[in-house]
Scaffold this motif. Sequence first.
Motif, PDB file in Angstrom:
ATOM      1  N   ALA A 611       0.953  -1.127  -0.177  1.00 55.97           N
ATOM      2  CA  ALA A 611      -0.306  -0.211   0.218  1.00 55.97           C
ATOM      3  C   ALA A 611       1.354   0.911  -0.261  1.00 55.97           C
ATOM      4  O   ALA A 611       1.329   1.653   1.180  1.00 55.97           O
ATOM      5  CB  ALA A 611      -0.963   0.072   1.532  1.00 55.97           C
ATOM      6  N   PRO A 612       1.241   1.227  -0.982  1.00 54.27           N
ATOM      7  CA  PRO A 612       2.540   2.854  -1.256  1.00 54.27           C
ATOM      8  C   PRO A 612       2.331   3.842  -0.925  1.00 54.27           C
ATOM      9  O   PRO A 612       0.842   4.071  -1.477  1.00 54.27           O
ATOM     10  CB  PRO A 612       3.101   2.827  -2.351  1.00 54.27           C
ATOM     11  N   THR A 613       2.295   5.096  -0.007  1.00 49.43           N
ATOM     12  CA  THR A 613       2.008   5.463   0.587  1.00 49.43           C
ATOM     13  C   THR A 613       2.474   7.318  -1.021  1.00 49.43           C
ATOM     14  O   THR A 613       1.784   8.101  -0.473  1.00 49.43           O
ATOM     15  CB  THR A 613       2.751   6.558   1.774  1.00 49.43           C
ATOM     16  N   ARG A 652     -13.139   0.582   6.693  1.00 44.72           N
ATOM     17  CA  ARG A 652     -12.571   0.191   7.701  1.00 44.72           C
ATOM     18  C   ARG A 652     -11.323  -0.993   6.606  1.00 44.72           C
ATOM     19  O   ARG A 652     -10.525  -0.716   7.614  1.00 44.72           O
ATOM     20  CB  ARG A 652     -13.627  -1.329   8.531  1.00 44.72           C
ATOM     21  N   THR A 653     -11.786  -1.748   5.763  1.00 49.89           N
ATOM     22  CA  THR A 653     -10.802  -2.533   5.154  1.00 49.89           C
ATOM     23  C   THR A 653      -9.977  -1.819   5.012  1.00 49.89           C
ATOM     24  O   THR A 653      -8.343  -2.028   5.236  1.00 49.89           O
ATOM     25  CB  THR A 653     -11.787  -3.493   4.497  1.00 49.89           C
ATOM     26  N   GLU A 654     -10.411  -0.550   4.009  1.00 48.59           N
ATOM     27  CA  GLU A 654      -9.229  -0.091   3.510  1.00 48.59           C
ATOM     28  C   GLU A 654      -8.422   1.046   4.743  1.00 48.59           C
ATOM     29  O   GLU A 654      -7.678   0.768   4.001  1.00 48.59           O
ATOM     30  CB  GLU A 654     -10.520   1.073   2.611  1.00 48.59           C
ATOM     31  N   ALA A 655      -9.055   1.449   4.891  1.00 39.31           N
ATOM     32  CA  ALA A 655      -8.103   2.156   6.360  1.00 39.31           C
ATOM     33  C   ALA A 655      -7.156   0.870   6.780  1.00 39.31           C
ATOM     34  O   ALA A 655      -6.609   1.887   7.351  1.00 39.31           O
ATOM     35  CB  ALA A 655      -9.248   2.821   7.020  1.00 39.31           C
ATOM     36  N   THR A 656      -8.165   0.730   7.847  1.00 40.69           N
ATOM     37  CA  THR A 656      -6.968   0.036   8.226  1.00 40.69           C
ATOM     38  C   THR A 656      -6.138  -0.898   8.293  1.00 40.69           C
ATOM     39  O   THR A 656      -4.564  -0.922   8.285  1.00 40.69           O
ATOM     40  CB  THR A 656      -7.772  -1.743   8.914  1.00 40.69           C
ATOM     41  N   PHE A 657      -5.788  -1.497   6.766  1.00 35.37           N
ATOM     42  CA  PHE A 657      -4.886  -2.002   5.867  1.00 35.37           C
ATOM     43  C   PHE A 657      -4.131  -1.269   5.815  1.00 35.37           C
ATOM     44  O   PHE A 657      -2.783  -0.516   5.560  1.00 35.37           O
ATOM     45  CB  PHE A 657      -5.364  -3.086   4.421  1.00 35.37           C
ATOM     46  N   ALA A 658      -4.761   0.535   5.339  1.00 33.75           N
ATOM     47  CA  ALA A 658      -3.235   1.352   4.701  1.00 33.75           C
ATOM     48  C   ALA A 658      -3.119   2.523   6.209  1.00 33.75           C
ATOM     49  O   ALA A 658      -1.677   2.205   5.596  1.00 33.75           O
ATOM     50  CB  ALA A 658      -4.398   2.937   5.014  1.00 33.75           C
ATOM     51  N   ARG A 659      -4.028   1.983   7.286  1.00 35.61           N
ATOM     52  CA  ARG A 659      -2.558   2.452   8.610  1.00 35.61           C
ATOM     53  C   ARG A 659      -1.957   1.515   8.864  1.00 35.61           C
ATOM     54  O   ARG A 659      -0.742   1.456   9.224  1.00 35.61           O
ATOM     55  CB  ARG A 659      -3.504   2.115   9.634  1.00 35.61           C
ATOM     56  N   ALA A 662       1.475   1.499   7.007  1.00 35.25           N
ATOM     57  CA  ALA A 662       2.288   3.278   6.783  1.00 35.25           C
ATOM     58  C   ALA A 662       3.153   2.251   8.052  1.00 35.25           C
ATOM     59  O   ALA A 662       4.198   3.299   8.552  1.00 35.25           O
ATOM     60  CB  ALA A 662       1.270   3.855   6.948  1.00 35.25           C
ATOM     61  N   ALA A 663       3.010   1.558   9.112  1.00 36.65           N
ATOM     62  CA  ALA A 663       3.140   1.549  10.422  1.00 36.65           C
ATOM     63  C   ALA A 663       4.363   0.167   9.940  1.00 36.65           C
ATOM     64  O   ALA A 663       5.275  -0.100  10.785  1.00 36.65           O
ATOM     65  CB  ALA A 663       2.160   0.784  11.268  1.00 36.65           C
ATOM     66  N   LEU A 664       4.522  -0.173   8.404  1.00 31.92           N
ATOM     67  CA  LEU A 664       5.524  -1.290   8.413  1.00 31.92           C
ATOM     68  C   LEU A 664       6.888  -1.133   7.904  1.00 31.92           C
ATOM     69  O   LEU A 664       7.458   0.225   7.815  1.00 31.92           O
ATOM     70  CB  LEU A 664       5.245  -1.975   6.847  1.00 31.92           C
ATOM     71  N   SER A 665       7.795  -1.390   9.146  1.00 32.07           N
ATOM     72  CA  SER A 665       9.461  -0.719   8.926  1.00 32.07           C
ATOM     73  C   SER A 665       9.986  -2.075   7.638  1.00 32.07           C
ATOM     74  O   SER A 665      10.494  -3.144   8.286  1.00 32.07           O
ATOM     75  CB  SER A 665      10.118  -1.067  10.126  1.00 32.07           C
ATOM     76  N   VAL A 666      10.683  -1.474   6.386  1.00 34.00           N
ATOM     77  CA  VAL A 666      10.791  -2.219   5.928  1.00 34.00           C
ATOM     78  C   VAL A 666      11.510  -2.843   5.536  1.00 34.00           C
ATOM     79  O   VAL A 666      12.007  -3.646   5.327  1.00 34.00           O
ATOM     80  CB  VAL A 666      10.295  -1.616   4.170  1.00 34.00           C
ATOM     81  N   ASP A 667      12.992  -2.447   6.305  1.00 37.85           N
ATOM     82  CA  ASP A 667      14.477  -2.423   6.759  1.00 37.85           C
ATOM     83  C   ASP A 667      14.294  -3.454   7.721  1.00 37.85           C
ATOM     84  O   ASP A 667      15.722  -4.362   7.537  1.00 37.85           O
ATOM     85  CB  ASP A 667      15.108  -1.713   6.535  1.00 37.85           C
ATOM     86  N   ALA A 668      13.123  -3.849   8.586  1.00 39.75           N
ATOM     87  CA  ALA A 668      13.992  -4.567   9.497  1.00 39.75           C
ATOM     88  C   ALA A 668      12.829  -6.070   9.470  1.00 39.75           C
ATOM     89  O   ALA A 668      12.757  -6.223   8.094  1.00 39.75           O
ATOM     90  CB  ALA A 668      12.556  -4.165  10.449  1.00 39.75           C
ATOM     91  N   ALA A 673       7.406 -10.581   8.890  1.00 41.22           N
ATOM     92  CA  ALA A 673       5.617 -11.049  10.043  1.00 41.22           C
ATOM     93  C   ALA A 673       4.885  -9.929  10.253  1.00 41.22           C
ATOM     94  O   ALA A 673       3.184 -10.534   9.797  1.00 41.22           O
ATOM     95  CB  ALA A 673       6.558 -11.663  11.112  1.00 41.22           C
ATOM     96  N   GLU A 674       5.551  -8.628  10.325  1.00 36.69           N
ATOM     97  CA  GLU A 674       4.565  -7.509  10.239  1.00 36.69           C
ATOM     98  C   GLU A 674       3.315  -7.563   9.211  1.00 36.69           C
ATOM     99  O   GLU A 674       2.351  -7.394   8.738  1.00 36.69           O
ATOM    100  CB  GLU A 674       4.970  -6.514  10.173  1.00 36.69           C
ATOM    101  N   ALA A 675       4.434  -7.664   7.480  1.00 36.41           N
ATOM    102  CA  ALA A 675       2.802  -7.632   6.742  1.00 36.41           C
ATOM    103  C   ALA A 675       1.879  -8.888   6.782  1.00 36.41           C
ATOM    104  O   ALA A 675       1.031  -8.503   5.971  1.00 36.41           O
ATOM    105  CB  ALA A 675       4.369  -7.887   5.724  1.00 36.41           C
ATOM    106  N   ARG A 676       2.421  -9.811   7.303  1.00 37.78           N
ATOM    107  CA  ARG A 676       1.148 -11.078   7.334  1.00 37.78           C
ATOM    108  C   ARG A 676       0.203 -10.821   8.000  1.00 37.78           C
ATOM    109  O   ARG A 676      -0.878 -11.134   7.547  1.00 37.78           O
ATOM    110  CB  ARG A 676       2.296 -12.171   7.145  1.00 37.78           C
ATOM    111  N   ALA A 677       0.788 -10.655   9.163  1.00 36.02           N
ATOM    112  CA  ALA A 677      -0.181  -9.732  10.165  1.00 36.02           C
ATOM    113  C   ALA A 677      -1.385  -9.095   9.349  1.00 36.02           C
ATOM    114  O   ALA A 677      -2.947  -8.700   9.787  1.00 36.02           O
ATOM    115  CB  ALA A 677       0.486  -9.477  10.885  1.00 36.02           C
TER     116      ALA A 677
END
Length: 868
Positions: A611-613, A652-659, A662-668, A673-677
């Motif tokens: 979900a690129p910003t 809710r689906t669109e807003a929750t997924f975007a949020r 946005a919180a994902l740390s791509v380099d971590a 695991a976060e993306a799968r969640a």
Amino acid sequence: MTPEPTDSLFGDLGPGTPADWALSLSMPADRGHHDELRGAAIKGQGAPAALAPTWSSFFQHIGADGFKDLNRRHDNLQRQIRDNGVTYNVYADADRGLRRPWALDLFPMIVGADDWAQIEAGVLQRTRLLNAIMADMYGQRELLQRAMLPAALVQGHPGYLRAMQGVTPPGGTWLHIVGFDLAHGPDGRWWVVGQRTQAPSGLGYLLENRIAIARQFPKAFAGMKVQRLAASYRALVEGIKQLTPEGENARIALLTPGPYNETYFEHAYLARYLGLTLVEGNDLTVRDQRLFLKTLKGLEPVHALIKRLDDEWLDPLELRADSTLGVPGLLQVLRAGNLVLANAPGSAPLESSALLGFLPAISRHLLGEELQLPSLATWWCGEDAALREVLPLIKTSVIKPTYPRSGQDTAMGQSLSPRELDEWSGRMARHPEDHTVQAWLPLSQTPTWANDRLMPRSAMLRVFALADGPNSWRVLPGGLVRLAPRGQLIAAMQRGGSSADCWVQTEGAVDHTSLLHSAPSTLALASQTRTVTSRAAENLFWLGRYTERAENSIRIAQIALDELGGEEANSPSVLAWLSAMAQENSLVLEDTPSAEQSVRVFTRSLVANLAPTDPKLAAQSFSVGHNLRALKGAASQVRERLSQEQWKLVERTEATFARDCAALSVDADYVGAEARAALQSASELLAAITGSQTDRMVRDDGWRLLSMGRHIERMITLSRALVLAMEHGCVHDAAGFEAVVALFDSTITFHAQYQQRRDMVALVDLLVMDRDNPRSLAWVVQTLRARLGKLAISAAPQDAALALALPDPDTWVLADLSNWQRAPDGQRSWTALTDLLESCQVAAGALSEEITHLHFSHADRRNQTLGA
């Protein structure tokens, strides 16, 4: 004896009645304003020591328990507004975004029976007067000839429509819905501040306000004999039907500018409540001087139209040529007498504040009556005498634009500095006709609930006169109350104001007429006989496609992250298949190295592109986030056909997924695991959306097209997935075989039926041939054929021919499809299966094009396609 409240909020109030506690918790209105709570103007430092009888009765009815529960009721009310999706779109509101929740206060404004009798009589008289003025404007123009109206305010007004000259609307009724803005002055009188005649807003919001507030105070609502609203709405619809030759059989539609209009919520709300078809300009077309609705069954006549857009946008042939909101040729239909249009075009001059100053004399001339409801003193500066008289008064007056789009806003003289006053005086001297000055009236202040106190806020009441027959009107017993922010002088929703319900008490019987089969906040689903417009059908079709597309992209991303993040080494064939699937479905950018080249880079790209910003990055992809936004866009176009629960799930689906993205740390290291969640959460919400589409929508033609959109998308994606799986050989790898079965969401079924078998016969049997598996191609094709068959019965017989063009599962033979040959390069090749899969893809694409051509396209249609 009334029990004492025990809540800590009321601990220091002492004994007394709820009315006593209300008085002790309330602040008096500002000096010089009428205090609605106390029923008197505040003249000095002291405030009246008793509540007005109406408010004393209100608090007595809610009792001690109700008084203690005000905070809870306030929270429940705000939750109800959010849950019901009640919005007021503010284009310039950068902080809150486009859709702002509707602001509604807990307490109603209460109007007693005596006050209402005066308002009702005055509003009915003014409505008759405005209708007569409009008839004269476009008829004999006697008022212009007698100089009772300046030509500059009529023919010089940009909203005067010369195309309407000589037109006589059905029944002589020009105005079917008129809104009057009223203020309660310090002297206790009600004053007219302005009037709205083109497309007055508020009828939907005040209805939602009424239902929401009545639920919070049911005992007070019933005990205080508050008059109900439904009979007036019914009278409006019946009155419009009386004006048409078709009578009860007339088709009435409600014309909206679309979902981006600031008051779109109430357009959809009113259409549901009144049982009307909600249409946009592209839904309508003109043939032989008659108006028609584009539907799946072809063109169907429209006999009456309630418009919710200003006149200038109605007809691009005769009015604004750049309008995409109206209908070409609409005014010609009107002039031919083949349409009742509420309100008749050309009423914009009636909305000018300058008109108020001329109405007393016009009333005496046209009606032979003095105005029963006074207007605020108003001066049009285009008259030299008026300009000279008013210039010394602007410090204590309100300066308003005479014409729309004049480049100026309303200015409160008392808030201007000496320099600003001089600038305004200069402008008025240079362009006097552009300015109107109105006496300033301190608005009455009604109690609101904030910070555990009753806080007074300035209020303006909009009431509505509704036509209930030829040259006959009734006043809706209630209205839309607009509240100014604390400390401000202007009550406007665009400036951060809020609203309140208006309770009108009656001395007679309460009318219990109801148009509700259930509360409109539940947004009941459409009936089976409901007309499906071509635009609604197209958006439902794409709603189905984007729902399926979002599900597929999520599932592909989940499988890829699971495989790439697993403990076992991935085989080259699995990596190749996952890379190809991600590229085919735009889950990674085109220049991204494949998973075979770099698992880490590929994984990072996949996660970053969920979900690129970044607008540039988002424009290059059809990511999961893009598909969810497109799903929401399609749903917003047919919101009147969806239940509130469905719409809330989509948002809710669109807003929750975007949020979450946005919180994902791509380099971590843990980003997978976060993306799968995040993907799992979106998958669960999408399952609820698809469940509501399947189980909570009536099986009409619109739903069939939604279902067909889903199955066309499924047919394309799954056929292509199997082709790629065979090309890359991953079906011969244990992990690849499982991944293919998982993509078809058939893992549990496969192992239950075939245990540990991993051969092509079993794979083809379940994923291609099995007509009990909703993810198999045979099931998809037979479902599409069934939907097309039913569509052909009610819409177009050509749909039956489209069904025959699809591959026929009855001709598929398992032995042939699972048989392989040795290719020249030594690899196994399933020629028959590959040919079938490719024919399925071609057939699905062709079916989509044919449906678009047959049901969505019209010869004069302008572009409004959501498909991509």
